[in-house]
Write a protein that holds these residues in place. Sequence first.
Motif, short mmCIF file in Angstrom:
data_model
loop_
_atom_site.label_atom_id
_atom_site.label_comp_id
_atom_site.label_asym_id
_atom_site.label_seq_id
_atom_site.Cartn_x
_atom_site.Cartn_y
_atom_site.Cartn_z
N GLY A 17 20.62 21.76 19.72
CA GLY A 17 19.82 21.57 18.53
C GLY A 17 18.76 22.62 18.25
N SER A 18 18.78 23.72 19.00
CA SER A 18 17.82 24.80 18.76
C SER A 18 18.46 26.10 19.19
CB SER A 18 16.52 24.56 19.52
OG SER A 18 16.78 24.50 20.93
N ALA A 19 17.80 27.21 18.93
CA ALA A 19 18.36 28.53 19.28
C ALA A 19 18.03 28.89 20.73
CB ALA A 19 17.81 29.59 18.34
N PRO A 20 18.91 29.62 21.40
CA PRO A 20 18.60 30.09 22.76
C PRO A 20 17.54 31.19 22.72
CG PRO A 20 20.65 31.08 22.03
CD PRO A 20 20.24 30.09 20.96
N GLU A 21 16.85 31.38 23.84
CA GLU A 21 15.87 32.46 23.91
C GLU A 21 16.50 33.76 24.38
OE1 GLU A 21 13.32 32.35 27.85
OE2 GLU A 21 13.42 30.32 27.00
N GLY A 22 17.70 33.68 24.93
CA GLY A 22 18.38 34.89 25.38
C GLY A 22 19.84 34.62 25.64
N VAL A 23 20.61 35.71 25.68
CA VAL A 23 22.05 35.63 25.96
C VAL A 23 22.38 36.68 27.01
CG1 VAL A 23 24.37 35.84 25.03
CG2 VAL A 23 22.56 34.83 23.63
N TRP A 24 23.04 36.24 28.07
CA TRP A 24 23.45 37.12 29.15
C TRP A 24 24.97 37.03 29.31
CZ3 TRP A 24 19.11 34.35 28.74
CH2 TRP A 24 17.89 34.94 29.09
N SER A 25 25.59 38.08 29.84
CA SER A 25 27.04 38.00 30.07
C SER A 25 27.40 38.71 31.37
CB SER A 25 27.81 38.63 28.90
OG SER A 25 27.66 40.03 28.88
N ALA A 26 28.54 38.32 31.89
CA ALA A 26 29.07 38.95 33.10
C ALA A 26 30.59 38.99 33.00
CB ALA A 26 28.65 38.19 34.36
N PRO A 27 31.21 40.03 33.52
CA PRO A 27 32.66 40.17 33.38
C PRO A 27 33.44 39.48 34.49
CG PRO A 27 31.76 42.12 34.42
CD PRO A 27 30.59 41.22 34.12
N GLY A 28 34.68 39.17 34.17
CA GLY A 28 35.63 38.89 35.23
C GLY A 28 35.94 40.18 35.97
N ARG A 29 36.81 40.08 36.93
CA ARG A 29 37.16 41.28 37.67
C ARG A 29 38.64 41.26 38.02
NH1 ARG A 29 39.83 39.21 40.77
NH2 ARG A 29 39.34 38.08 42.67
N VAL A 30 39.18 42.42 38.19
CA VAL A 30 40.51 42.52 38.77
C VAL A 30 40.36 43.32 40.06
CG1 VAL A 30 41.15 44.65 37.54
CG2 VAL A 30 42.94 43.10 38.33
N ASN A 31 41.09 42.93 41.06
CA ASN A 31 41.01 43.66 42.32
C ASN A 31 42.16 44.66 42.37
OD1 ASN A 31 40.00 44.36 44.80
ND2 ASN A 31 41.13 42.78 45.91
N LEU A 32 41.82 45.93 42.34
CA LEU A 32 42.86 46.95 42.37
C LEU A 32 43.63 46.89 43.68
CD1 LEU A 32 44.14 49.29 40.82
CD2 LEU A 32 42.51 50.82 41.93
N ILE A 33 42.90 46.74 44.78
CA ILE A 33 43.54 46.57 46.09
C ILE A 33 42.48 46.07 47.08
CG2 ILE A 33 43.14 48.92 46.97
CD1 ILE A 33 46.17 48.77 47.93
N GLY A 34 42.96 45.35 48.10
CA GLY A 34 42.06 44.79 49.11
C GLY A 34 41.96 43.28 48.96
N GLU A 35 43.03 42.58 49.32
CA GLU A 35 43.11 41.14 49.10
C GLU A 35 42.93 40.37 50.41
OE1 GLU A 35 42.44 39.98 45.96
OE2 GLU A 35 44.19 41.19 45.43
N HIS A 36 42.04 39.39 50.38
CA HIS A 36 41.72 38.56 51.54
C HIS A 36 41.09 39.39 52.67
CE1 HIS A 36 43.46 34.61 50.38
NE2 HIS A 36 44.16 35.37 49.57
#
Length: 386
Positions: A17-36
Amino acid sequence: MSDGIERATEGFVSAFGSAPEGVWSAPGRVNLIGEHTDYNEGFVLPFAIDRRTVAALAQRDDSLLRVASSFTDEVAEIDLRSLTADAVSGWSAYPLGVAWALSAYGADLASAPGADIYIDSDVPVGAGLSSSAAIESSVALALDEVWELGLSRETLAKVGQKAENEAVGAPTGIMDQSASLLGREDAAVFLDCRSLDAEVVPLGFREAGLELVIIDTNVKHEHSTGGYASRRASCERGAAAFEVPSLRYLSVDDLDRAQQILDDETFRRVRHVVTENQRVLDTVRTLREQGPRAIGALLDASHVSMRDDFEISVPELDLAVETAQANGAIGARMTGGGFGGAAIALTPAELVADLTTAVVDAFAAKEYAVPAIFVVNAAEGARRDR
């Protein structure tokens, strides 16, 4: 990205019911190599992608923390004074878990102001592209700022990992959060998961005429279920047999002895991690010395190791990889925790359309679900957008 900001802002207004004071974002990721390798204190080479989770936030004048999102009608709420790792569940465990985890790094939940948070995301869920770390990292960055904690991005990565391990209950390493928070455009993050030293490694895909194609099989996985946890337990058994803190302390030269002292399954789990660590190092060196067109064989070998030694692939992932390799990909592998999710295919730009058609046709012939296929670019990490 502006669409995500607008959706999150509008969603916040609708929910609270009101406007936010800020907006932040973060990306997903892909792992090129190096699993577990991450929870084995090894090496990983992920990069942030141009798919992001957006968190719109406004502080409250009480101690209530409320979280809403575009992917559920539920509005989760809890008083910060009663927030514990055991008090959260479901999807809201990710953002609420971050607020709880910040208490281990200086946040005083007894006096911190509450907040309303609305989350919107275009990071595919369950595809191995770390939609969870994108939520954690965007919320961690937002709360760090409004609560004036002044934590480093490396520390915020630890916050996200703590939330995922203890509030969500998924025994993941720190790679996903590190990539989401430290990512740079057209570069990967070479992370030593023992020291947490991170180095930006240029990828040069665009200059080489390459695209990284994501093939989301639409087979959903859940990290907090048994397959992931049992693999981690196998790694711990292998390290214990060698009386070392983690498999990071072993090298390829130790594998002959490992085969002698370990049962076959534990040995194969150990062999994957040890050889995968070496493949990460080889990939970083090859990128620097020869460029991205020379890393294909390392990607291919990584998939074979995950399929045969770690046994975390599924038929849909194998088909995606094999079809990509047969239709122009320089190299291909499954990515993420396994048991579903996505494969990646490093592909000459002019062959992407044909590769896409071939994979869709191959899935149709097997009567598998239609895969989602798209290109991602290495992008900037978490940030304040507004």
